[in-house]
Design an enzyme around this catalytic site. Structure first.
Site, short mmCIF file in Angstrom:
data_model
loop_
_atom_site.label_atom_id
_atom_site.label_comp_id
_atom_site.label_asym_id
_atom_site.label_seq_id
_atom_site.Cartn_x
_atom_site.Cartn_y
_atom_site.Cartn_z
N GLU A 49 0.77 -1.31 -0.07
CA GLU A 49 -0.22 0.13 0.06
C GLU A 49 0.74 1.27 0.07
O GLU A 49 1.73 1.45 1.03
CB GLU A 49 -0.84 0.09 1.27
CG GLU A 49 -2.29 -0.72 1.00
CD GLU A 49 -2.99 -0.62 2.24
OE1 GLU A 49 -3.93 -1.54 2.54
OE2 GLU A 49 -2.81 0.45 3.05
N ASP A 60 -5.79 10.31 9.74
CA ASP A 60 -4.49 10.00 10.24
C ASP A 60 -4.16 10.30 11.50
O ASP A 60 -4.28 11.49 11.81
CB ASP A 60 -3.40 10.07 9.15
CG ASP A 60 -3.76 9.08 7.63
OD1 ASP A 60 -3.54 7.81 8.18
OD2 ASP A 60 -3.71 9.50 6.86
N TYR A 174 -11.12 -3.56 3.81
CA TYR A 174 -9.94 -2.93 4.81
C TYR A 174 -10.88 -2.71 5.99
O TYR A 174 -11.65 -1.82 6.17
CB TYR A 174 -9.47 -1.55 4.42
CG TYR A 174 -8.11 -1.11 5.07
CD1 TYR A 174 -8.57 -1.05 6.58
CD2 TYR A 174 -7.18 -0.55 4.25
CE1 TYR A 174 -7.25 -0.50 7.05
CE2 TYR A 174 -6.15 -0.09 5.12
CZ TYR A 174 -6.20 0.06 6.58
OH TYR A 174 -5.37 0.68 7.03
#
Lengths: 267, 406
Positions: A49, A60, A174
């Protein structure tokens, strides 16, 4: 057949689980991130990735934020990430996924994006700020170009939506291990195993778990329940405190510590 | 590839034309849905509305006056200029309208903690105020740069019992404070309410904040009708994220009234140092919605500049993007300097020191008034008072001011 599907087919046949590293493209430099990606592939990474840096990475934590800002400060762009991808693809058949926020992809124009991704040998896209219900405009052109749009699912995703993700998603799901942002955590969320097995019951897609994984024990545990494990911040952190050469050695060491000799990882 | 029939075009919830939406990390989808549901419920509840109206009246100071600016009108020489005095509200700006509404909603939803983002600190102060009023814990994210520039507002929030959390990432300003609040909320939504301050962000925020601000336009319409017996010709308001302007415009949306949104021209559009998201931006996604955005060719969000911190944001509410694309409103820009001069002009001609944000609307209105006959009416949304900007004004002028403007 898409390289990601081929990979999971192979892993499944061998009774193995996917080991997936995330690294920020262009951090600490474009060349260094390419070298790291290649080394990880040589060290058994099943899918790479590659993070596309963005100015405002809302999903994040501090580590990936810092790496992203540093890459941008050195002039990283989606165009340059695609060139890195092209270079990476020359030497290997390891599946490559770009992970990044929606706006840089939008700015390229969807038609052009799909063509460029296919030409660069990219196999899939993960876009944390693109939930499945907003995704048709991108999902359909990408599918036509043979690129997988991989969706994220979270602990609070309701079953009805999970079914939609399983139906519309490609490659794998995911699964975000917990609420909040990316970054290393000591402990896995309670109830994770139940959640993952519930998804696996309804979804034909493999389920890989990411967010907060930084220990070998966690990898072993997750490999028992999921189809793969994604590790990002734990590999990027060394580059924030060490010079590039030492950091790369530390990241590879961390990678081996996490996945080396783990039975299901089969390394 | 599977072939699939395209669904028929329909009005998508959370969209204004092709703008808006809910582009957020998966974890936030459920809390946003919960918020949208709760908002829908209270919007229909008489008890909730009554409670909010009472607070707006007895606590915030509504209705605010609609004032005919006679000496400013004479000075400009043309159309009549009116001021909707949101600057007279408790905490000094329109922000309190939204904060009281959302804090009551937070209370109704059983949340014990409120988080907010702030640029200049006006929204942070209003959020801290509403939280103190209702006895809810409050934490405000604020860029480190902004904290240094707006020290006194940081202190105001702390006096009100809120905790101000410095944001040290990115440009260390409003957009980064907003990102940080979203990150907090992605982990804390079970106990925490995110009180967003403008008509930006993912659905339902743009329409919810607009609805809580629409009291501005409703009052204006009623007040103007009672003094003039008709509708105004122009509504002029500054546009950062867009909350005062959309609240002002919305009740007039089906009327033959022209809307003008004034963006921050900063050091000039050509300088690249401005915050004119609609005039100089392209559509893109930031903080959860698709709207006009100041970005570079590669889709990275660009740094912005304005003398008024409240307009210093690279995005704009999606409803404004729709107003722009559909031609319902027109958008113009005013430079730092012009806004600054207009702030002094209004202070000298009417005895009202406006916030530098609102001064952008004053500057454009003067220009507009000159070109119009005397029987036309312009109403400016004077969204905030200028006390917070005195230091900026002093620095800009090195402490000395001309005796007379104009």
């Amino acid at each position: 057949m898409n390289r990601i599907d081929k990979k999971f087919q192979k892993l499944r046949a061998e009774g193995k689980k996917a080991a997936i590293p995330f690294l920020t493209a262009g951090f600490p430099s474009p060349a260094a991130s390419l070298t790291l990606a290649r080394e990880l592939a040589e060290n058994g990474a099943d899918i790479i990735e590659l993070g596309v840096p963005f100015s405002d990475p809302v999903a994040d934590g501090p580590t990936i934020q810092a790496s992203s800002a540093a890459a941008l400060a050195r002039g990283m762009t989606l165009e340059k990430v695609l060139r890195l991808a092209e270079n990476f693809r020359r030497g290997t058949e390891t599946p490559l996924v770009l992970m990044g926020y929606l706006n840089p992809f939008l700015a390229m124009g969807i038609g052009r994006l799909a063509r460029r991704l296919a030409a660069a040998g990219v196999d899939g896209l993960i876009i944390p700020d693109l939930p499945v219900e907003e995704s048709d405009f991108l999902r359909i052109p990408l599918a036509a170009a043979g690129i997988h749009l991989i969706f994220l699912a979270a602990p609070n995703t309701p079953p009805k939506k999970m079914a939609r993700i399983a139906k519309r998603g490609r490659g794998f799901i995911y699964y975000v291990s917990r609420a909040g942002v990316t970054g290393a955590r000591d402990r896995l969320e309670a109830g994770l195993a139940e959640k993952v097995s519930a998804i696996k019951k309804t979804s034909p897609l493999p389920v890989c778990v990411g967010f907060g994984v930084s220990r070998r024990g966690q990898v072993i545990k997750l490999n028992r329940i999921a189809d793969g494990v994604i590790v990002g911040s734990a590999l990027i952190a060394p580059f924030l405190r060490l010079p590039p050469g030492k950091a790369r050695a530390a990241a590879i060491k961390k990678w081996r510590e996490l996945f080396g000799g783990v039975p299901e990882a089969g390394r | 590839m599977r072939t699939k029939k395209k669904p028929p075009e329909r009005k998508r919830p959370g969209y204004f034309g092709r703008f808006g939406g809910r582009f957020v990390p998966e974890t936030l989808s459920v809390p946003l849905e919960e918020l949208a549901r709760s908002f829908r419920r209270v919007a229909r509840e008489k008890g909730f509305q009554r409670g909010l109206d009472t607070l707006l009246k007895t606590y915030a100071g509504r209705p605010t006056p609609l004032f005919f600016a006679r000496r400013l009108t004479e000075y400009c020489g043309g159309a009549r200029i009116w001021l909707k005095r949101e600057d007279l509200l408790h905490t000094g700006a329109h922000k309190i309208n939204n904060c009281l509404g959302q804090a009551l909603l937070a209370e109704r939803m059983g949340k014990r903690r409120i988080i907010a983002e702030t640029g200049a600190g006006q929204h942070g102060v209003a959020a801290a105020t509403a939280a103190a009023l209702l006895g809810i814990e409050c934490e405000v994210y604020m860029g480190e740069e902004d904290m240094a520039r707006q020290e006194i507002n940081v202190f105001r929030m702390e006096v009100l019992g809120a905790r101000v959390i410095p944001v040290r990432t990115g440009s260390k300003t409003l957009k980064d404070a907003c990102s940080e609040a979203l990150r907090d909320w992605a982990a804390s939504f079970a106990s925490t309410y995110y009180l967003l301050g403008s008509t930006v962000g993912p659905d339902p925020y743009p329409r919810m904040v607009r609805d809580f601000q629409a009291v501005i336009g409703r009052e204006t319409k009623r007040q103007f009708r009672s003094v003039a017996g008709r509708l105004p010709d122009f509504l002029v308001a500054c546009v950062g994220g867009g909350s005062n302007s959309l609240g002002f415009f919305h009740p007039f949306r089906s009327d033959p009234v022209e809307f003008v949104g004034v963006e921050a021209g900063g050091a000039g559009l050509k300088s690249g140092r401005h915050a004119a998201s609609i005039i100089r931006g392209r559509p893109g996604v930031l903080h959860g919605s698709y709207s006009y955005l100041l970005q570079d060719g590669g889709g990275q969000v660009q740094p912005t500049h304005s003398i008024s911190a409240g307009l210093d944001y690279p995005g704009v509410g999606p409803e404004h993007s729709h107003y722009f694309a559909s031609g319902r409103a027109s958008y113009v820009s005013v430079t730092d300097r012009q806004a600054f001069d207009a702030a002094l002009l209004l202070s000298r001609r009417e005895g009202i020191i406006p916030a530098l944000e609102s001064a952008h609307a004053v500057a454009w209105s003067c220009r507009l008034a000159r070109k119009l006959p005397k029987n036309r009416h312009i109403i400016i949304c004077l969204s905030g008072r200028g006390d917070k900007d005195l230091e900026t004004i002093r620095k800009e002028r090195g402490g000395s001011l001309p005796n007379c403007v104009g």
